[in-house]
Scaffold this motif. Structure first.
Motif, PDB file in Angstrom:
ATOM      1  N   LEU A 145     -12.044  -0.644   4.451  1.00 12.88           N
ATOM      2  CA  LEU A 145     -10.651  -0.183   4.489  1.00 12.88           C
ATOM      3  C   LEU A 145      -9.985  -0.542   5.808  1.00 12.88           C
ATOM      4  N   VAL A 185     -12.878   5.101  -0.416  1.00 11.28           N
ATOM      5  CA  VAL A 185     -11.486   5.487  -0.237  1.00 11.28           C
ATOM      6  C   VAL A 185     -10.685   4.666  -1.227  1.00 11.28           C
ATOM      7  N   LEU A 191      -7.164   3.096  -2.340  1.00  9.43           N
ATOM      8  CA  LEU A 191      -5.816   2.704  -1.934  1.00  9.43           C
ATOM      9  C   LEU A 191      -4.965   2.590  -3.183  1.00  9.43           C
ATOM     10  N   GLU A 239      -5.009  -0.137  -7.972  1.00 11.30           N
ATOM     11  CA  GLU A 239      -5.794   0.681  -7.058  1.00 11.30           C
ATOM     12  C   GLU A 239      -7.033  -0.092  -6.635  1.00 11.30           C
ATOM     13  N   ARG A 280      -3.254   6.455   0.284  1.00  7.91           N
ATOM     14  CA  ARG A 280      -4.710   6.396   0.167  1.00  7.91           C
ATOM     15  C   ARG A 280      -5.234   7.792  -0.053  1.00  7.91           C
ATOM     16  N   VAL A 306       0.866  -1.176   0.000  1.00 10.26           N
ATOM     17  CA  VAL A 306       0.000   0.000   0.000  1.00 10.26           C
ATOM     18  C   VAL A 306       0.899   1.221   0.000  1.00 10.26           C
TER      19      VAL A 306
END
Length: 143
Positions: free
Chosen positions: A125, A105, A107, A117, A89, A86
């Motif tokens: 999340l 959201v 990432l 993504e 975000r 990751v």
């Protein structure tokens, strides 16, 4: 005329059975604990396009991703904890709001060397980031 009606009835039956199969598949995939709604986009798309809506499912040390509009029972993408990184975000951009869930959201990740993504709700999340960080401890005896 009778041939035309047979063709129309056959097409309607095919469409109806396909919709039924998609619905049953989605219900079966969503039933187990550890599933979440998740949009996925491979590569980099500055125009906000390229998202596919699907279901993520935790399966041990990996997350399996199934597209919603498919009849396949196998995941299209498998993300292992070791390969997934990751990077950041962010909130979905206005250009993305018509292709991902409202309030999602995003990432920004890498799966190996490939950009990826994922878009999900705040609740999903939290669980996803916990899963990413919960890697088992490394065995000091293994090189």
């Amino acid at each position: 005329m009778m041939l035309f009606l047979d063709i129309v009835i056959g097409l309607l039956a095919f469409v109806g059975l396909s919709l039924l199969a998609l619905t049953v598949r989605r219900m079966v995939l969503s039933r187990p604990v550890g599933t979440f709604a998740c949009s996925l986009r491979l590569g980099e798309h500055p125009d906000g396009e390229g998202w596919s809506y699907g279901i993520g499912r935790y399966h041990g040390d990996r997350v399996e991703w199934f597209p919603i509009f498919s009849l396949r029972w196998r995941p299209r993408h498998v993300m292992t904890r070791r390969q997934l990184r990751v990077r950041s975000r962010r909130d979905a951009t206005p250009a993305e709001t018509h292709t991902v869930s409202v309030g999602s959201v995003v990432l920004v990740c890498a799966l190996g060397a490939e950009p990826l993504e994922l878009a999900m709700t705040h609740d999903a999340l939290t669980g996803f980031l916990s899963w990413v960080e919960a890697a088992p401890p490394k065995d000091p005896m293994v090189a």
